[in-house]
Design an enzyme around this catalytic site. Structure first.
Site, PDB file in Angstrom:
ATOM      1  N   HIS A 258      18.992 102.059  39.839  1.00 26.92           N
ATOM      2  CA  HIS A 258      18.707 102.491  38.613  1.00 26.92           C
ATOM      3  C   HIS A 258      18.060 100.773  37.346  1.00 26.92           C
ATOM      4  O   HIS A 258      17.782 100.039  38.416  1.00 26.92           O
ATOM      5  CB  HIS A 258      20.100 102.186  37.706  1.00 26.92           C
ATOM      6  CG  HIS A 258      20.305 102.329  36.271  1.00 26.92           C
ATOM      7  ND1 HIS A 258      19.330 101.389  35.503  1.00 26.92           N
ATOM      8  CD2 HIS A 258      19.844 103.378  35.381  1.00 26.92           C
ATOM      9  CE1 HIS A 258      19.266 102.196  34.011  1.00 26.92           C
ATOM     10  NE2 HIS A 258      20.094 103.743  34.507  1.00 26.92           N
ATOM     11  N   ARG A 301      15.453 105.651  36.466  1.00 29.87           N
ATOM     12  CA  ARG A 301      15.892 106.372  37.859  1.00 29.87           C
ATOM     13  C   ARG A 301      14.990 107.649  38.334  1.00 29.87           C
ATOM     14  O   ARG A 301      14.785 108.364  37.749  1.00 29.87           O
ATOM     15  CB  ARG A 301      18.047 106.324  38.437  1.00 29.87           C
ATOM     16  CG  ARG A 301      17.779 106.920  37.179  1.00 29.87           C
ATOM     17  CD  ARG A 301      19.617 107.152  36.712  1.00 29.87           C
ATOM     18  NE  ARG A 301      20.304 106.725  35.404  1.00 29.87           N
ATOM     19  CZ  ARG A 301      21.189 107.462  36.062  1.00 29.87           C
ATOM     20  NH1 ARG A 301      21.474 108.183  36.541  1.00 29.87           N
ATOM     21  NH2 ARG A 301      21.755 107.751  34.398  1.00 29.87           N
ATOM     22  N   LYS A 304      14.494 111.548  35.956  1.00 31.47           N
ATOM     23  CA  LYS A 304      15.048 111.394  34.510  1.00 31.47           C
ATOM     24  C   LYS A 304      13.552 110.689  34.232  1.00 31.47           C
ATOM     25  O   LYS A 304      12.348 110.721  34.581  1.00 31.47           O
ATOM     26  CB  LYS A 304      15.491 109.749  34.683  1.00 31.47           C
ATOM     27  CG  LYS A 304      17.382 109.437  35.674  1.00 31.47           C
ATOM     28  CD  LYS A 304      18.669 110.617  34.756  1.00 31.47           C
ATOM     29  CE  LYS A 304      18.638 110.304  33.198  1.00 31.47           C
ATOM     30  NZ  LYS A 304      19.937 110.803  32.815  1.00 31.47           N
ATOM     31  N   ASP A 307      11.009 105.832  29.836  1.00 29.88           N
ATOM     32  CA  ASP A 307      11.837 105.462  28.757  1.00 29.88           C
ATOM     33  C   ASP A 307      10.862 104.231  28.489  1.00 29.88           C
ATOM     34  O   ASP A 307      10.761 103.916  29.978  1.00 29.88           O
ATOM     35  CB  ASP A 307      13.373 104.969  28.840  1.00 29.88           C
ATOM     36  CG  ASP A 307      14.370 104.419  27.680  1.00 29.88           C
ATOM     37  OD1 ASP A 307      13.611 103.955  26.741  1.00 29.88           O
ATOM     38  OD2 ASP A 307      14.954 104.747  27.937  1.00 29.88           O
ATOM     39  N   CYS A 309      11.808 100.757  27.574  1.00 30.84           N
ATOM     40  CA  CYS A 309      12.146  99.775  27.754  1.00 30.84           C
ATOM     41  C   CYS A 309      12.545  99.399  29.321  1.00 30.84           C
ATOM     42  O   CYS A 309      12.237  98.549  29.850  1.00 30.84           O
ATOM     43  CB  CYS A 309      13.981  99.723  27.423  1.00 30.84           C
ATOM     44  SG  CYS A 309      14.994 101.105  28.420  1.00 30.84           S
ATOM     45  N   TYR A 310      12.267 100.589  30.340  1.00 27.04           N
ATOM     46  CA  TYR A 310      11.720 100.372  31.342  1.00 27.04           C
ATOM     47  C   TYR A 310      10.055  99.960  31.676  1.00 27.04           C
ATOM     48  O   TYR A 310      10.080  99.462  32.918  1.00 27.04           O
ATOM     49  CB  TYR A 310      11.974 101.770  32.135  1.00 27.04           C
ATOM     50  CG  TYR A 310      13.197 102.346  32.508  1.00 27.04           C
ATOM     51  CD1 TYR A 310      14.355 101.994  32.989  1.00 27.04           C
ATOM     52  CD2 TYR A 310      13.312 103.071  32.072  1.00 27.04           C
ATOM     53  CE1 TYR A 310      15.448 101.908  32.559  1.00 27.04           C
ATOM     54  CE2 TYR A 310      14.826 104.238  31.548  1.00 27.04           C
ATOM     55  CZ  TYR A 310      16.093 103.296  32.311  1.00 27.04           C
ATOM     56  OH  TYR A 310      16.958 103.662  31.878  1.00 27.04           O
ATOM     57  N   ASP A 353      11.743 103.949  22.209  1.00 19.47           N
ATOM     58  CA  ASP A 353      12.069 105.352  23.332  1.00 19.47           C
ATOM     59  C   ASP A 353      10.480 106.170  24.296  1.00 19.47           C
ATOM     60  O   ASP A 353       9.917 105.439  25.471  1.00 19.47           O
ATOM     61  CB  ASP A 353      13.071 105.280  24.323  1.00 19.47           C
ATOM     62  CG  ASP A 353      13.419 106.985  25.209  1.00 19.47           C
ATOM     63  OD1 ASP A 353      12.076 106.705  25.739  1.00 19.47           O
ATOM     64  OD2 ASP A 353      14.625 107.052  25.056  1.00 19.47           O
ATOM     65  N   ASP A 360      13.969 100.800  17.823  1.00 18.49           N
ATOM     66  CA  ASP A 360      15.001 100.323  17.170  1.00 18.49           C
ATOM     67  C   ASP A 360      15.056  98.735  18.102  1.00 18.49           C
ATOM     68  O   ASP A 360      13.626  98.679  18.631  1.00 18.49           O
ATOM     69  CB  ASP A 360      16.317 100.454  18.442  1.00 18.49           C
ATOM     70  CG  ASP A 360      16.099 101.198  19.678  1.00 18.49           C
ATOM     71  OD1 ASP A 360      15.829 100.261  20.630  1.00 18.49           O
ATOM     72  OD2 ASP A 360      16.129 101.945  20.166  1.00 18.49           O
ATOM     73  N   HIS A 363      14.597  98.158  21.903  1.00 19.62           N
ATOM     74  CA  HIS A 363      13.824  99.098  22.683  1.00 19.62           C
ATOM     75  C   HIS A 363      12.169  97.967  22.227  1.00 19.62           C
ATOM     76  O   HIS A 363      11.129  98.332  22.683  1.00 19.62           O
ATOM     77  CB  HIS A 363      13.319 100.312  22.085  1.00 19.62           C
ATOM     78  CG  HIS A 363      14.470 101.326  23.165  1.00 19.62           C
ATOM     79  ND1 HIS A 363      14.987 101.515  22.529  1.00 19.62           N
ATOM     80  CD2 HIS A 363      13.156 101.930  24.159  1.00 19.62           C
ATOM     81  CE1 HIS A 363      16.073 102.558  23.778  1.00 19.62           C
ATOM     82  NE2 HIS A 363      15.021 102.115  24.774  1.00 19.62           N
TER      83      HIS A 363
END
Ligand SMILES: CC(C)=CCC/C(C)=C/CC/C(C)=C/COP(=O)(O)OP(=O)(O)O
Ligand SMILES: [Zn+2]
Length: 426
Positions: A258, A301, A304, A307, A309-310, A353, A360, A363
């Site tokens: 992850h 991952r 999925k 997003d 934040c990655y 995201d 938020d 993020h």
């Protein structure tokens, strides 16, 4: 050529050991249009099964494509002033009631907001706000010098990282760095340490995974309280977290790779100066596979959704590898496009995201850090502090972002300042 008739197999919905039926291979006979001959077409079992995530992804791709079309050919800048208003509001007004759920994560909220401001809008974190941040965090650390999620709560390793990172952003206002009790923190870290090289997040009841290791090492490095006793066995714990896919899971053996846990493991190995102990080639392949052609953003991952934040968890992992001479494993210009076109909207300040999600603070911070990574190249400095040189590869005069240290999640200058300050305290 025969017209291929690919039929989707129903995904076998059951566990491997529960499946007792004999495996059958279905074949489909079909007349070719041109030659009138019969041909055998074996169904391709490698086709993607139709899961909920596969359907969700189709929607995400559609949403992103709409935005790419809408802004086609436009240099789409970061709306830094717009996001600044959202961040400053959080330090001056009451937070909305739904944020009560983050009562035990107060240092995190402070770090996310202050860091976003420093990275995107340098100069907007005023001395007065820095003073209020220090007073609040140092109050939480009373009476034993250990940091927690809020006043009266149990000292916690993750909140300690967030607190020290937030204090690092305060330019030692009122000599606040002098008030951090490094001895108490060191002794407590040693108590959290487990024989297999892990760190619990708090005494007795805390969980033990790569997040704890990262927070312990990052804090020790920023406060210059690193010792060989503290690092004993840590690299062996981390090595055992690398999975067959190439990324890292939370704990040794068995966890799924992850992005968040991979960042924690790789950044920890960077602090330990032990990058070569992992399987770099597999890790780089796994990181590259996190970026999807259609959305241009990163997922956390396999199978999925992307997003924002990655952009940091994977983007920083990639930047650390780049700093150590292994080259780029993500496409920075493409990631930039995902961030600028899909993670912000003129309708609502803050970063999000993906399209359709609300912005938020979490993020906003990690996307801002990821965006900064896309503007620089990285080279590790010689020496024990995991410091990194960054050179600008992109000039966007209106919204230049501060260079960050990908290992610590802080602007390079703030990190260097607190390390130098604590070195002198030895
Ligand atoms: C310094 C520190 C404490 C770092 C923590 C790093 C970490 C573990 C980040 C994970 C963040 C995240 C988006 C989890 C969601 O998983 P999910 O299963 O909801 O999301 P997915 O579908 O994207 O996998
Ligand atoms: Zn996220």
């Amino acid at each position: 050529m025969a017209r291929r008739n690919m039929k989707r197999l129903n995904f076998i919905n059951g566990s491997l050991l529960g499946r007792k039926r004999v495996v059958t291979e279905q074949i489909h006979l079909e007349e070719t249009e041109e030659q009138g001959q019969s041909e055998v077409d074996v169904i391709n079992i490698n086709m993607l099964p139709e899961t909920e995530t596969v359907c969700d992804r189709e929607e995400v791709i559609r949403d992103c494509q709409e935005l790419f079309d809408k802004f086609a050919g436009e240099a789409h800048d970061l709306m830094a002033d717009f996001h600044e208003r959202y961040l400053l509001w959080a330090f001056s007004d009451m937070l909305p009631p739904q944020m009560k759920a983050l009562e035990a994560s107060q240092p995190w909220i402070i770090y996310w907001i202050a860091n976003s401001l420093k990275v995107m809008c340098p100069g907007s974190l005023t001395t007065d706000t820095q003073r209020r941040i220090c007073q609040k965090l140092l109050k939480i650390a009373e009476p034993d010098g250990l940091f927690a999620g809020g006043q009266g709560q149990l000292p916690n390793l993750l909140c300690t990282y967030a607190s020290i990172a937030a204090l690092a952003l305060c330019d030692n206002v009122d000599d606040c760095w002098e008030q951090i009790d490094r001895k108490a923190i060191y002794n407590w870290l040693m108590k959290l340490k487990t024989p297999d090289g892990g760190f619990r997040t708090c005494l007795e009841v805390g969980e033990c995974d790569t997040r704890g290791i990262y927070c312990a090492l990052a804090v020790a490095q920023m406060l210059q309280i690193m010792t060989s006793e503290l690092c004993q066995n840590v690299k062996f714990f981390l090595i055992r977290c690398q999975t067959y896919e190439g990324g890292f899971g939370a704990c040794p053996q068995g966890d799924e790779a992850h992005g968040g846990y991979t960042f924690c493991a790789v950044a920890s190995l960077a602090i330990l100066n032990e990058i070569p102990v992992m399987n770099i080639e597999q890790l780089m392949e796994w990181c590259s596979a996190r970026q999807y052609n259609e959305e241009k953003g990163l997922s956390g991952r396999s199978n999925k959704l992307v997003d924002g934040c990655y952009s940091y968890w994977i983007g920083a992992t990639s930047a650390i590898l780049e700093a150590h001479g292994y080259g780029d494993c993500i496409n920075k210009p493409q990631l930039r496009e995902y961030i600028l076109k899909c993670c912000q909207s003129s309708g609502r300040p803050g970063l999000r995201d993906k399209p359709g999600k609300s912005p938020d603070f979490y993020h906003t911070n990690y996307i801002a850090l990821g965006l900064s990574i896309t503007e620089y190249s990285f080279e590790a400095k010689k020496g024990p502090d995991a410091l990194v040189n960054s050179s600008r590869i992109l000039r966007t005069p209106e919204t230049d972002l501060q260079p960050i240290n990908p290992v610590f999640g802080l602007p390079s200058k703030d990190l260097a300042d607190i390390i130098i300050f604590n070195k002198d305290r030895l």
